[in-house]
Design a protein around this motif. Structure first.
Motif, PDB file in Angstrom:
ATOM      1  N   HIS A  58      96.326  71.359  26.705  1.00 15.99           N
ATOM      2  CA  HIS A  58      95.922  71.169  28.097  1.00 15.99           C
ATOM      3  C   HIS A  58      95.116  69.871  28.187  1.00 15.99           C
ATOM      4  O   HIS A  58      94.831  69.249  27.168  1.00 15.99           O
ATOM      5  CB  HIS A  58      95.063  72.354  28.576  1.00 15.99           C
ATOM      6  CG  HIS A  58      93.907  72.643  27.672  1.00 15.99           C
ATOM      7  ND1 HIS A  58      93.892  73.699  26.791  1.00 15.99           N
ATOM      8  CD2 HIS A  58      92.727  71.998  27.464  1.00 15.99           C
ATOM      9  CE1 HIS A  58      92.760  73.690  26.095  1.00 15.99           C
ATOM     10  NE2 HIS A  58      92.045  72.666  26.489  1.00 15.99           N
ATOM     11  N   HIS A  59      94.758  69.470  29.385  1.00 17.51           N
ATOM     12  CA  HIS A  59      93.828  68.352  29.561  1.00 17.51           C
ATOM     13  C   HIS A  59      92.412  68.905  29.411  1.00 17.51           C
ATOM     14  O   HIS A  59      92.078  69.934  30.004  1.00 17.51           O
ATOM     15  CB  HIS A  59      93.974  67.726  30.952  1.00 17.51           C
ATOM     16  CG  HIS A  59      95.338  67.212  31.269  1.00 17.51           C
ATOM     17  ND1 HIS A  59      95.982  66.257  30.507  1.00 17.51           N
ATOM     18  CD2 HIS A  59      96.197  67.509  32.287  1.00 17.51           C
ATOM     19  CE1 HIS A  59      97.164  65.987  31.031  1.00 17.51           C
ATOM     20  NE2 HIS A  59      97.320  66.737  32.106  1.00 17.51           N
ATOM     21  N   GLU A  60      91.576  68.221  28.637  1.00 13.47           N
ATOM     22  CA  GLU A  60      90.207  68.697  28.443  1.00 13.47           C
ATOM     23  C   GLU A  60      89.196  67.549  28.556  1.00 13.47           C
ATOM     24  O   GLU A  60      89.181  66.636  27.733  1.00 13.47           O
ATOM     25  CB  GLU A  60      90.044  69.388  27.100  1.00 13.47           C
ATOM     26  CG  GLU A  60      88.634  69.896  26.869  1.00 13.47           C
ATOM     27  CD  GLU A  60      88.536  71.051  25.874  1.00 13.47           C
ATOM     28  OE1 GLU A  60      87.430  71.336  25.409  1.00 13.47           O
ATOM     29  OE2 GLU A  60      89.582  71.667  25.564  1.00 13.47           O
ATOM     30  N   PHE A  61      88.384  67.627  29.593  1.00 16.49           N
ATOM     31  CA  PHE A  61      87.261  66.723  29.778  1.00 16.49           C
ATOM     32  C   PHE A  61      86.087  67.279  28.978  1.00 16.49           C
ATOM     33  O   PHE A  61      85.819  68.481  29.008  1.00 16.49           O
ATOM     34  CB  PHE A  61      86.912  66.656  31.263  1.00 16.49           C
ATOM     35  CG  PHE A  61      85.622  65.941  31.591  1.00 16.49           C
ATOM     36  CD1 PHE A  61      85.561  64.561  31.579  1.00 16.49           C
ATOM     37  CD2 PHE A  61      84.490  66.662  31.930  1.00 16.49           C
ATOM     38  CE1 PHE A  61      84.380  63.903  31.907  1.00 16.49           C
ATOM     39  CE2 PHE A  61      83.300  66.013  32.256  1.00 16.49           C
ATOM     40  CZ  PHE A  61      83.248  64.629  32.231  1.00 16.49           C
ATOM     41  N   THR A  62      85.390  66.409  28.255  1.00 13.90           N
ATOM     42  CA  THR A  62      84.264  66.879  27.456  1.00 13.90           C
ATOM     43  C   THR A  62      83.068  65.949  27.571  1.00 13.90           C
ATOM     44  O   THR A  62      83.223  64.722  27.621  1.00 13.90           O
ATOM     45  CB  THR A  62      84.675  67.046  25.969  1.00 13.90           C
ATOM     46  OG1 THR A  62      83.606  67.663  25.242  1.00 13.90           O
ATOM     47  CG2 THR A  62      85.015  65.717  25.316  1.00 13.90           C
ATOM     48  N   LEU A  63      81.887  66.547  27.657  1.00 11.39           N
ATOM     49  CA  LEU A  63      80.600  65.835  27.638  1.00 11.39           C
ATOM     50  C   LEU A  63      79.846  66.325  26.413  1.00 11.39           C
ATOM     51  O   LEU A  63      79.518  67.511  26.312  1.00 11.39           O
ATOM     52  CB  LEU A  63      79.782  66.162  28.887  1.00 11.39           C
ATOM     53  CG  LEU A  63      80.199  65.531  30.218  1.00 11.39           C
ATOM     54  CD1 LEU A  63      79.541  66.274  31.374  1.00 11.39           C
ATOM     55  CD2 LEU A  63      79.810  64.061  30.253  1.00 11.39           C
ATOM     56  N   VAL A  64      79.583  65.439  25.471  1.00 12.42           N
ATOM     57  CA  VAL A  64      78.886  65.831  24.246  1.00 12.42           C
ATOM     58  C   VAL A  64      77.385  65.812  24.496  1.00 12.42           C
ATOM     59  O   VAL A  64      76.832  64.802  24.953  1.00 12.42           O
ATOM     60  CB  VAL A  64      79.245  64.896  23.069  1.00 12.42           C
ATOM     61  CG1 VAL A  64      78.452  65.285  21.819  1.00 12.42           C
ATOM     62  CG2 VAL A  64      80.753  64.965  22.786  1.00 12.42           C
ATOM     63  N   ARG A  65      76.734  66.916  24.188  1.00 13.45           N
ATOM     64  CA  ARG A  65      75.289  67.020  24.385  1.00 13.45           C
ATOM     65  C   ARG A  65      74.529  66.881  23.066  1.00 13.45           C
ATOM     66  O   ARG A  65      73.379  66.448  23.046  1.00 13.45           O
ATOM     67  CB  ARG A  65      74.942  68.368  25.028  1.00 13.45           C
ATOM     68  CG  ARG A  65      75.692  68.620  26.308  1.00 13.45           C
ATOM     69  CD  ARG A  65      75.349  69.942  26.945  1.00 13.45           C
ATOM     70  NE  ARG A  65      74.108  69.863  27.719  1.00 13.45           N
ATOM     71  CZ  ARG A  65      73.646  70.854  28.473  1.00 13.45           C
ATOM     72  NH1 ARG A  65      74.308  71.996  28.541  1.00 13.45           N
ATOM     73  NH2 ARG A  65      72.527  70.713  29.150  1.00 13.45           N
TER      74      ARG A  65
END
Length: 238
Positions: A58-65
């Motif tokens: 799938h398409h996956e947007f990610t923000l690494v914290r």
């Protein structure tokens, strides 16, 4: 509104993802699921992991914290660390490796396969050149003069429904409006406020804060100064 700084009331994993993620599902906790449009978001806090993915499901947007996420794509390594954002497009072949202390926020959409298999990660640079952007509708504004907006889109899926990038706007305040799209955002500059339909202050945000608004939610967004955000939106076609 979902504020990612608040305790999590986890939802069940979407049925349409069953079996697709394998080990990548470890540590995933879902905060929002739109089963009709196959969109979901949440966060991951899991252990070390390394695996080969022949075709990302799938398409996956990610923000690494926190921690590190490494993707090796066609022999090229992409390193994502705290503060970095990117979209892994559907169909991407990669080697996925994450550190034991990885913590990240995600938004996924089942989406469509591209006509040509993607060969790169779509990185979302928090700062950098921006072009003209869409400002809030003039008839919704409670302040003058109208603000100047700038933006950049770094990812758009095949259907044009899922987009990710950066948006910046000058000081303004608007009336409460019903959101036309699902939107996950991280503030990178400024201190915007979100008010409810009755004018009650729901939250004041600062750089690094992450929150989500679902389509149909009525709220007012504004700021006494310029602010900038990384965004991922899903807006149903038609």
């Amino acid at each position: 509104m979902i504020d990612f700084s608040l305790p999590l009331d986890a939802l069940s994993a979407p049925a349409w993802l069953s079996g697709e993620l394998g080990a990548l599902n470890d540590g995933r906790r879902y905060r929002f699921v739109d089963a009709d449009n196959r969109v979901a978001n949440g966060e991951v806090e899991g252990g070390a992991l390394s695996l080969t993915i022949a075709s990302f499901p799938h398409h996956e947007f990610t923000l690494v914290r926190r921690g590190q996420l490494r993707l090796v794509i066609a022999g090229h390594e992409e390193l994502l660390e705290a503060g970095d954002a990117a979209v892994v497009p559907k169909g991407l072949a990669c080697r996925w490796s994450q550190s034991a202390d990885l913590q990240r926020v995600f938004m996924i959409h089942e989406g469509q396969h591209a006509a040509v298999a993607p060969r790169q990660l779509a990185r979302i640079a928090a700062f950098g050149p921006l072009g003209p952007g869409s400002a809030p509708p003039a008839d919704s504004l409670l302040t003058e003069p109208p603000p100047v907006a700038q933006s950049r889109v770094d990812f758009k899926d095949e259907s044009g429904q899922m987009l990710a990038g950066v948006w910046r706007c000058g000081a303004y305040r608007r009336k409460p409006l019903a959101a036309q799209q699902h939107e996950l955002m991280q503030i990178v500059e400024g201190t915007p406020d979100v008010d409810g339909e009755d004018g009650t202050r729901l939250r004041s945000f600062a750089p690094g804060d992450i929150f989500f608004t679902a389509k149909g939610a009525r709220y007012s967004l504004g700021s006494g100064g310029a602010f900038q955000k990384i965004f991922c939106v899903f807006k149903q076609a038609g």
